[in-house]
Write an enzyme that holds these catalytic residues in place. Sequence first.
Site, PDB file in Angstrom:
ATOM      1  CG  ASN A   9      -1.762   1.181   1.382  1.00 15.48           C
ATOM      2  OD1 ASN A   9      -1.820   2.023   0.482  1.00 15.48           O
ATOM      3  ND2 ASN A   9      -2.459   1.293   2.505  1.00 15.48           N
ATOM      4  CE  LYS A  11      -0.378   3.160   4.735  1.00 16.06           C
ATOM      5  NZ  LYS A  11      -0.304   3.251   6.176  1.00 16.06           N
ATOM      6  CG  HIS A  97      -6.026   1.693   5.020  1.00 21.97           C
ATOM      7  ND1 HIS A  97      -5.628   2.641   5.932  1.00 21.97           N
ATOM      8  CD2 HIS A  97      -4.995   0.821   4.901  1.00 21.97           C
ATOM      9  CE1 HIS A  97      -4.392   2.349   6.336  1.00 21.97           C
ATOM     10  NE2 HIS A  97      -3.989   1.251   5.721  1.00 21.97           N
ATOM     11  CD  GLU A  99      -3.177   5.309   6.793  1.00 22.38           C
ATOM     12  OE1 GLU A  99      -3.142   5.389   5.556  1.00 22.38           O
ATOM     13  OE2 GLU A  99      -2.244   4.820   7.474  1.00 22.38           O
ATOM     14  CD  GLU A 168      -3.600  -2.786   7.195  1.00 24.79           C
ATOM     15  OE1 GLU A 168      -2.489  -3.003   6.724  1.00 24.79           O
ATOM     16  OE2 GLU A 168      -4.247  -1.748   6.963  1.00 24.79           O
ATOM     17  N   GLY A 174       2.236   2.072  10.837  1.00 27.68           N
ATOM     18  CA  GLY A 174       3.185   3.174  10.712  1.00 27.68           C
ATOM     19  C   GLY A 174       3.855   3.565  12.020  1.00 27.68           C
ATOM     20  CB  SER A 214       4.985  -1.910  12.043  1.00 27.08           C
ATOM     21  OG  SER A 214       4.542  -0.605  12.337  1.00 27.08           O
TER      22      SER A 214
HETATM   23  P1  PGA Z   1       2.652   0.165   7.644  1.00 25.63           P
HETATM   24  O1  PGA Z   1       1.214   0.367   6.974  1.00 25.63           O
HETATM   25  O2  PGA Z   1       3.234  -1.110   7.089  1.00 25.63           O
HETATM   26  O3  PGA Z   1       3.438   1.379   7.252  1.00 25.63           O
HETATM   27  O4  PGA Z   1       2.434   0.066   9.124  1.00 25.63           O
HETATM   28  C1  PGA Z   1       0.351  -0.717   6.757  1.00 25.63           C
HETATM   29  C2  PGA Z   1      -0.962  -0.249   6.176  1.00 25.63           C
HETATM   30  O5  PGA Z   1      -1.455   0.813   6.568  1.00 25.63           O
HETATM   31  O6  PGA Z   1      -1.552  -0.923   5.299  1.00 25.63           O
END
Ligand code: PGA
Length: 258
Positions: A9, A11, A97, A99, A168, A174, A214
């Site tokens: 992803n 983003k 997601h 976010e 997740e 993140g 992460s």
């Molecule tokens: P990350 O993000 O690996 O940077 O923690 C994962 C995601 O949001 O899909």
Amino acid sequence: MRSPLVAGNWKMNKTTGEAIDLIEKLKEGCEGLRDVEIVVCPPFTALQAVSQALLDSLSPIRVGAQDLHWEIRGAYTGEVSPEMLRDLGCQFVIVGHSERRQFFHETDLAVSKKMAAARSQGLIPIVCVGESLEEREGGKTFSVVERQLRGGFSGWNPDLGEVVIAYEPIWAIGTGRNATPEQANEVHAFIRHLLIDLFGEEVGSLTRILYGGSVNPNNIQSLMAQPELDGTLVGGASLQAESFGQIIKASIKSTHGL
Ligand code: PGA
């Protein structure tokens, strides 16, 4: 039985030029890889360039989008429809997601409409669920994930086709603080039981459940060693060909117990 899937992803990162650079490196690194499905999810602006870069090759890499609207077309300023994504060569799309839920107030109802819209155009939705830190510490992990799944899958009919789920935990995204492999596996097993309950043994046991939050080259092996993990949804570590390539390769090895 369930082949591993590793999705990146990206983003809101990568201009078109940067996206082409990354996909060319990934293509080279993934040439000839088998027994793993690889998906990259660039921003909308780079979808066409990335799809085109993959057109002329036998690359195992597939393209996905990060979101979609639930209507096929119409007066929805700023939105992108499933038909448009299909037209750009997408085969997958991330839905719900955290976010989007957190910053854009996406609801379980919106998730269910987006899932149906994706499938109507032959796109495989990667549906994200996961609890916040407060919810985990309050012992609400399972109830939150169950609410998100029941809401997102309301009106869902397995005859619509394949769907992928990504667990997740928000507190692991993140932050560099990933769930332990056991914590992840426990929630994955819960999700699988719920799917079997809702849609029967066959659909429930064939649906792939990814872990995200992460994920990096150092923790991928211990995560993939868990029986209920069918792959990962990777954010930060998917932005570099080297780290993403390492994650992809480790996902194959772990599955084969090498
Ligand atoms: P990350 O993000 O690996 O940077 O923690 C994962 C995601 O949001 O899909």
